[in-house]
Write an enzyme that holds these catalytic residues in place. Structure first.
Site: not given
Length: 261
Positions: A143, A190, A222
């Site tokens: 991330c 995502d 995600h």
């Protein structure tokens, strides 16, 4: 952008159970913390180690357990507290102003931007080499951490190969500037790394001409590689496969000379 800025999905996910076996140390002139998972001497992979840039929860349980997994595969792993003691708590507060936390920090802490984080990454690479005898450095980012893998995948920073999963905040110019092989684990769902940006990233990496890999995992969103709901078989499988992808990538790229890549 090669991936969009962090959003609400960046703070969602599941805490994993387990007992971390590494240790907390400090490094650099500012005594930044790191979690170090050390590979057993008989398993060390040819002087290779991993610099781990975490998601927004910093040195939390999930991060430590993944670092321990890399160490079990023979890669001493150095997880950097890029937030200098100011990660988001898990679970995050309901009234969280995510953008403000990134741009300004919290409660007098420094902001969480490149001006603050870049020097920490450089100090961490030096510490990994000088303290642990690492000669080849792979970098992983999840991330938020993906941006700093991309920014430092070059000869100046001393990182030889990179892997990231479900990135956020990566710019096209940053991605176009990488100087080493890069592997990406992407989620089917995502908002930060949707299909159009994934395809754009592929085009950018093709033009660079260095080895790259982009794996797309179906049925996950995600954060799956670090915060998956492992009670769900597809999420658990995808998380494990993304980790195996990273290990296989480093087995290949860090064990070969740059002339052979």
């Amino acid at each position: 952008m090669a991936s969009y800025p962090p959003g609400q999905c960046c703070i969602q996910g599941f805490r994993h159970e387990g007992e971390a076996t590494g240790q907390i140390i400090t490094f650099g002139p500012e005594n930044v913390q790191a979690y170090v998972a050390t590979a057993a001497p008989d398993k060390v992979r040819n002087g290779s180690g991993i610099l781990f840039v975490p998601d927004i929860f910093g040195l939390w349980q999930n991060t430590k357990l993944v670092a321990d997994q890399f160490a079990a595969e023979g890669y001493t792993t150095f997880v950097v507290d890029v937030f200098k003691g100011d990660p988001l708590p898990y679970p995050p507060p309901m009234d969280l102003n995510f953008r403000k936390w990134i741009e300004e920090g919290d409660d007098g802490k420094p902001p969480h931007n490149s001006a603050v984080i870049d020097p920490i990454i450089l100090d961490a690479v030096r510490a990994l080499k000088e303290r642990y005898g690492v000669t080849k450095v792979g970098a992983v980012g999840y991330c938020f951490g993906a941006k700093y893998v991309v920014r430092h995948l070059n000869k100046t920073s001393g990182i030889d190969s990179g892997f990231f999963a479900h990135p956020s905040f990566v710019t096209q110019d940053e991605l176009a500037g990488v100087q080493g092989p890069l592997s990406i684990a992407a989620a089917e769902v995502d908002q930060q790394f949707p299909p159009d940006l994934r395809h754009l990233s592929e085009e950018i990496l093709q033009k660079i001409g260095l080895p790259y890999q982009i794996n797309l995992y179906s049925g996950v969103s995600h954060g799956f590689a670090i915060r998956a709901d492992i009670s769900q078989p597809q999420q658990k499988w995808a998380k494990e496969q993304a980790h195996a992808q990273a290990v296989a990538w480093f087995d290949h790229t860090l064990q070969l000379s740059s002339e052979k890549l």
